[in-house]
Design a protein around this motif. Structure first.
Motif, PDB file in Angstrom:
ATOM      1  N   PRO A 265      14.442  -4.482  62.164  1.00  0.00           N
ATOM      2  CA  PRO A 265      13.223  -3.711  61.922  1.00  0.00           C
ATOM      3  C   PRO A 265      13.389  -2.631  60.854  1.00  0.00           C
ATOM      4  CG  PRO A 265      14.323  -2.903  63.888  1.00  0.00           C
ATOM      5  CD  PRO A 265      15.131  -4.078  63.401  1.00  0.00           C
ATOM      6  N   THR A 266      14.620  -2.428  60.409  1.00  0.00           N
ATOM      7  CA  THR A 266      14.895  -1.356  59.453  1.00  0.00           C
ATOM      8  C   THR A 266      14.219  -1.627  58.110  1.00  0.00           C
ATOM      9  OG1 THR A 266      17.030  -0.920  60.483  1.00  0.00           O
ATOM     10  CG2 THR A 266      16.727  -0.088  58.249  1.00  0.00           C
ATOM     11  N   ARG A 267      13.649  -0.573  57.542  1.00  0.00           N
ATOM     12  CA  ARG A 267      13.056  -0.672  56.212  1.00  0.00           C
ATOM     13  C   ARG A 267      14.101  -0.269  55.176  1.00  0.00           C
ATOM     14  NH1 ARG A 267       7.630   2.573  54.139  1.00  0.00           N
ATOM     15  NH2 ARG A 267       7.748   1.931  51.952  1.00  0.00           N
ATOM     16  N   TYR A 268      14.287  -1.109  54.151  1.00  0.00           N
ATOM     17  CA  TYR A 268      15.291  -0.856  53.119  1.00  0.00           C
ATOM     18  C   TYR A 268      14.633  -0.154  51.938  1.00  0.00           C
ATOM     19  CZ  TYR A 268      17.618  -4.426  55.925  1.00  0.00           C
ATOM     20  OH  TYR A 268      18.151  -5.135  56.974  1.00  0.00           O
ATOM     21  N   LEU A 269      15.255   0.959  51.510  1.00  0.00           N
ATOM     22  CA  LEU A 269      14.660   1.825  50.496  1.00  0.00           C
ATOM     23  C   LEU A 269      15.617   2.004  49.328  1.00  0.00           C
ATOM     24  CD1 LEU A 269      13.530   4.487  53.102  1.00  0.00           C
ATOM     25  CD2 LEU A 269      11.991   2.880  51.941  1.00  0.00           C
ATOM     26  N   GLU A 270      15.113   1.860  48.115  1.00  0.00           N
ATOM     27  CA  GLU A 270      15.894   2.129  46.907  1.00  0.00           C
ATOM     28  C   GLU A 270      15.149   3.173  46.080  1.00  0.00           C
ATOM     29  OE1 GLU A 270      17.885   0.008  42.962  1.00  0.00           O
ATOM     30  OE2 GLU A 270      16.276  -1.001  44.044  1.00  0.00           O
ATOM     31  N   PRO A 271      15.318   4.455  46.417  1.00  0.00           N
ATOM     32  CA  PRO A 271      14.610   5.492  45.661  1.00  0.00           C
ATOM     33  C   PRO A 271      15.241   5.716  44.299  1.00  0.00           C
ATOM     34  CG  PRO A 271      16.056   6.493  47.275  1.00  0.00           C
ATOM     35  CD  PRO A 271      16.156   5.012  47.485  1.00  0.00           C
ATOM     36  N   MET A 272      14.454   6.261  43.393  1.00  0.00           N
ATOM     37  CA  MET A 272      14.948   6.743  42.117  1.00  0.00           C
ATOM     38  C   MET A 272      15.157   8.256  42.219  1.00  0.00           C
ATOM     39  SD  MET A 272      15.166   4.124  40.048  1.00  0.00           S
ATOM     40  CE  MET A 272      15.564   3.041  41.416  1.00  0.00           C
ATOM     41  N   PRO A 273      16.049   8.834  41.427  1.00  0.00           N
ATOM     42  CA  PRO A 273      16.258  10.279  41.474  1.00  0.00           C
ATOM     43  C   PRO A 273      14.942  11.035  41.261  1.00  0.00           C
ATOM     44  CG  PRO A 273      17.990   9.254  40.205  1.00  0.00           C
ATOM     45  CD  PRO A 273      16.984   8.175  40.490  1.00  0.00           C
ATOM     46  N   GLY A 274      14.617  11.897  42.211  1.00  0.00           N
ATOM     47  CA  GLY A 274      13.371  12.651  42.171  1.00  0.00           C
ATOM     48  C   GLY A 274      12.337  12.159  43.154  1.00  0.00           C
ATOM     49  N   ASP A 275      12.497  10.942  43.690  1.00  0.00           N
ATOM     50  CA  ASP A 275      11.573  10.447  44.712  1.00  0.00           C
ATOM     51  C   ASP A 275      11.700  11.290  45.987  1.00  0.00           C
ATOM     52  OD1 ASP A 275      10.765   8.450  43.008  1.00  0.00           O
ATOM     53  OD2 ASP A 275      11.732   6.814  44.100  1.00  0.00           O
ATOM     54  N   VAL A 276      10.552  11.515  46.651  1.00  0.00           N
ATOM     55  CA  VAL A 276      10.526  12.302  47.889  1.00  0.00           C
ATOM     56  C   VAL A 276      10.007  11.418  49.020  1.00  0.00           C
ATOM     57  CG1 VAL A 276       9.683  14.386  49.019  1.00  0.00           C
ATOM     58  CG2 VAL A 276      10.057  14.392  46.539  1.00  0.00           C
ATOM     59  N   LEU A 277      10.781  11.330  50.100  1.00  0.00           N
ATOM     60  CA  LEU A 277      10.458  10.466  51.232  1.00  0.00           C
ATOM     61  C   LEU A 277      10.071  11.301  52.435  1.00  0.00           C
ATOM     62  CD1 LEU A 277      10.669   7.405  52.253  1.00  0.00           C
ATOM     63  CD2 LEU A 277      12.873   8.127  53.225  1.00  0.00           C
ATOM     64  N   ASP A 278       9.008  10.909  53.118  1.00  0.00           N
ATOM     65  CA  ASP A 278       8.638  11.506  54.402  1.00  0.00           C
ATOM     66  C   ASP A 278       9.423  10.777  55.494  1.00  0.00           C
ATOM     67  OD1 ASP A 278       7.202  11.747  56.983  1.00  0.00           O
ATOM     68  OD2 ASP A 278       5.751  12.894  55.814  1.00  0.00           O
ATOM     69  N   ALA A 279      10.279  11.511  56.207  1.00  0.00           N
ATOM     70  CA  ALA A 279      11.146  10.879  57.202  1.00  0.00           C
ATOM     71  C   ALA A 279      10.368  10.364  58.406  1.00  0.00           C
ATOM     72  CB  ALA A 279      12.218  11.861  57.673  1.00  0.00           C
ATOM     73  N   GLY A 280       9.148  10.823  58.585  1.00  0.00           N
ATOM     74  CA  GLY A 280       8.343  10.349  59.697  1.00  0.00           C
ATOM     75  C   GLY A 280       7.645   9.046  59.394  1.00  0.00           C
ATOM     76  N   THR A 281       6.958   8.999  58.258  1.00  0.00           N
ATOM     77  CA  THR A 281       6.195   7.794  57.906  1.00  0.00           C
ATOM     78  C   THR A 281       7.006   6.782  57.116  1.00  0.00           C
ATOM     79  OG1 THR A 281       5.422   8.740  55.805  1.00  0.00           O
ATOM     80  CG2 THR A 281       4.111   9.219  57.785  1.00  0.00           C
ATOM     81  N   LEU A 282       8.143   7.212  56.555  1.00  0.00           N
ATOM     82  CA  LEU A 282       8.959   6.404  55.644  1.00  0.00           C
ATOM     83  C   LEU A 282       8.170   6.010  54.391  1.00  0.00           C
ATOM     84  CD1 LEU A 282      11.037   4.071  57.999  1.00  0.00           C
ATOM     85  CD2 LEU A 282      11.637   6.314  57.074  1.00  0.00           C
ATOM     86  N   GLU A 283       7.177   6.802  54.063  1.00  0.00           N
ATOM     87  CA  GLU A 283       6.420   6.618  52.831  1.00  0.00           C
ATOM     88  C   GLU A 283       6.849   7.676  51.829  1.00  0.00           C
ATOM     89  OE1 GLU A 283       4.476   4.103  52.264  1.00  0.00           O
ATOM     90  OE2 GLU A 283       4.618   3.318  54.316  1.00  0.00           O
ATOM     91  N   TYR A 284       6.739   7.327  50.547  1.00  0.00           N
ATOM     92  CA  TYR A 284       7.087   8.287  49.505  1.00  0.00           C
ATOM     93  C   TYR A 284       5.960   9.298  49.318  1.00  0.00           C
ATOM     94  CZ  TYR A 284      11.067   5.374  48.180  1.00  0.00           C
ATOM     95  OH  TYR A 284      12.250   4.683  48.185  1.00  0.00           O
ATOM     96  N   VAL A 285       6.319  10.573  49.380  1.00  0.00           N
ATOM     97  CA  VAL A 285       5.373  11.631  49.076  1.00  0.00           C
ATOM     98  C   VAL A 285       5.084  11.638  47.579  1.00  0.00           C
ATOM     99  CG1 VAL A 285       4.990  14.135  49.140  1.00  0.00           C
ATOM    100  CG2 VAL A 285       6.180  12.985  51.042  1.00  0.00           C
ATOM    101  N   SER A 286       6.119  11.380  46.794  1.00  0.00           N
ATOM    102  CA  SER A 286       5.949  11.236  45.345  1.00  0.00           C
ATOM    103  C   SER A 286       7.054  10.349  44.814  1.00  0.00           C
ATOM    104  CB  SER A 286       5.983  12.605  44.653  1.00  0.00           C
ATOM    105  OG  SER A 286       7.257  13.208  44.792  1.00  0.00           O
ATOM    106  N   GLN A 287       6.754   9.657  43.731  1.00  0.00           N
ATOM    107  CA  GLN A 287       7.724   8.796  43.080  1.00  0.00           C
ATOM    108  C   GLN A 287       7.711   9.058  41.586  1.00  0.00           C
ATOM    109  OE1 GLN A 287       6.453   4.841  44.840  1.00  0.00           O
ATOM    110  NE2 GLN A 287       8.664   4.595  44.990  1.00  0.00           N
TER     111      GLN A 287
END
Length: 536
Positions: A265-287
């Motif tokens: 069930p784990t969601r795999y994330l590959e952020p770029m430097p500067g991306d901001v993730l909401d730890a609750g929703t696992l959605e990016y606040v900004s990219q």
């Protein structure tokens, strides 16, 4: 809880009451004498991180996991002018990291033993320390705002994860290294096919370790971090484009995980430097708009190398013969100092030859048995270990601008060994500082003194084995069995063949495996009576 990815293994974790900046590696000079550059590049985030750490109003922490310069960036940290924050560092036997911050002039320095909790309003930090042989590392858990982030980075504590999760509860976001960070096989003289086979085996082993960590932790989200660097030095540039090496990128890992853990069930994330993730929703606040993809990777690396070409032009210099002679003499003294302190010298069954590329007929021959370093005109041993280095590179170590391990991680050397067997004492002799040689030897003896045994059942057969790995003491109860015969260490994935008495597949280390008679009523360890069953 918001998590800003700073690139490589760096994060800024923000809760309602606290800020934690982890391993910010931001200097445009990269690490390991500029051999490693951040991938993707992240230098533009330095002003933002400075602002976060220098802005009052909440409790602020700077956490540095270990000494490696892709995690500990003194050049960037020197640019911070307001230092009214708390620094967290692990307590290692080698005190270099805490000694550095003792002079840094911050609000306070908290030197943490293993499992130390540091509270803040509305939550806490918990630091886990792992130190085995030449490996010193740590990981950090942040719990706040009802969320939890566990950043394992490079820390080889896979054999502890089940216990940690049982004690700490569920993890929302997890991060762990998935790419290699070692000079084998990168710097070794192998035929192309052999190099590829070793690299593939190591890459797949690392991927399997991540998969098993995910099975243990079961996080809601996994951030791919501590991935490969960019190698922009012209001498290292081909490493970026090898078909197979130990530096895979996140899409390779995710493809492996999709097959290995199809129902995860784990969601795999590959952020770029500067991306901001909401730890609750696992959605990016900004990219950030610029993304590095499989399709644009080659163009990105070539443009990156062009922009930083001046770094490598500036570090080139030609040495006079007198300078080379002086460096060779200093290197001989340094090696002899190490050898004088290496009281396990008798275990090394082959000499080490060290050659400066500028002086190919003046080799240094380290005779471990006789504890001598002599100058010789040529190789004279078939069984041997060899290292070839440039005088301008090794002098950086002799001048204490790099330590030995940083130099080895620069990949600016060529190595070979015959037979092709890992020799732990020789390996440590190369990578350990002079002042740490005795501690290194004591650590090997301490690992060897762990005699507790356990029982493992494989294919209906039972074996008594050493519970702790002879390499660096990992608890093998957290390991697993492959191909119905190989016990695999959870830290470094060494494989021990139960059908051959527990001997390691790649060297002479052994678990001293002994077959047992038919299974009795209870399976128990020989020392404390608790059952220990490796996963199958």
């Amino acid at each position: 809880m918001r998590i800003t990815f700073l690139g490589h293994a760096g994060f800024a974790v923000e809760t309602a009451e606290a800020l934690v900046v982890m391993d910010p590696w931001l200097s445009p000079q990269g690490a390991f004498d500029s051999a490693w550059m951040q991938l993707p590049r992240n230098h533009h985030l330095a002003p933002r991180v400075r602002e976060l750490l220098e802005t009052p109003g909440r409790e602020r922490f700077l956490y540095i996991s270990h000494e490696h310069k892709d995690h500990f960036d003194p050049e960037f940290l020197a640019t911070l002018t307001r230092r009214d924050f708390t620094v967290l560092v692990p307590r290692f036997k080698r005190s270099a990291l805490e000694d550095c911050f003792a002079k840094y002039g911050c609000k306070r320095v908290v030197v943490c033993e293993d499992s130390r909790e540091v509270p803040f309003k509305g939550g806490y930090l918990k630091l886990f320390v792992s130190e085995q042989g030449t490996n010193r590392d740590s990981s950090l858990m942040v719990r706040g705002d009802g969320r939890c982030f566990l950043n394992l980075n490079d820390c080889k504590m896979h054999d502890r994860l089940v216990r940690v999760i049982a004690e700490e509860g569920p993890i929302d976001v997890f991060s762990a290294q998935f790419s290699g960070a070692i000079w084998h096989p990168t710097c070794y003289e192998y035929p192309r096919e052999t190099y590829a086979a070793i690299a593939r085996r190591k890459r797949d082993s690392k991927f399997e370790a991540v998969a098993r960590a995910l099975e243990s932790v079961q996080p809601r989200g996994y951030i791919a971090s501590a991935g490969p660097a960019a190698f922009l030095d012209p001498a290292l540039f081909p490493l970026n484009f090898e078909d197979v090496n130990i530096f895979p990128r996140a899409p390779d890992l995710f493809a492996f995980l999709a097959q290995r853990l199809p129902q995860a069930p784990t969601r795999y994330l590959e952020p770029m430097p500067g991306d901001v993730l909401d730890a609750g929703t696992l959605e990016y606040v900004s990219q950030v708009p610029e993304r590095v993809t499989t399709e644009n990777f080659q163009d990105y690396i070539h443009a990156y190398a062009k922009d930083l070409a001046h770094v490598f032009r500036e570090r080139r210099r030609n040495l006079m013969r007198e300078e080379v002679d002086e460096i060779l003499g200093r290197l001989r003294v340094e090696l002899q100092r190490k050898l004088d302190l290496l009281d396990l010298h008798g275990r090394v069954g082959m000499p080490l030859y060290v050659e400066l590329t500028e002086a190919p007929t003046r080799l240094l021959r380290v005779d471990f048995k006789r504890r001598r370093v002599d100058e010789v005109p040529a190789l004279r041993d078939t069984v041997r270990y060899t290292m070839t280095v440039g005088a301008a590179d090794i002098v950086r170590v002799l001048d204490r601008k790099l330590n030995w391990e940083d130099f080895l991680l620069s990949f600016r050397l060529r190595l070979s060994r015959n037979p092709d067997v890992y020799e732990p004492v020789l390996h440590g002799f190369l990578g350990v500082e002079v002042e740490d040689i005795r501690e290194f030897c004591d650590g090997i003896r301490a690992t060897e003194s762990q005699k507790e045994r356990t029982v493992v059942e494989v294919g209906g057969k039972r074996f008594s084995i050493q519970r702790f790995c002879p390499h660096q003491g990992a608890d093998l109860s957290g390991g697993w069995v492959e191909e119905g015969r190989y016990v695999v260490c959870p830290r470094h994935r060494w494989q021990f063949d139960l059908h051959r008495g527990g001997v390691c597949r790649t060297n002479n280390a052994t678990l001293c495996a002994e077959p047992l008679a038919d299974k009795p009523e209870a399976t128990r360890t020989e020392s404390d009576g608790t059952a220990t069953q490796l996963p199958r």
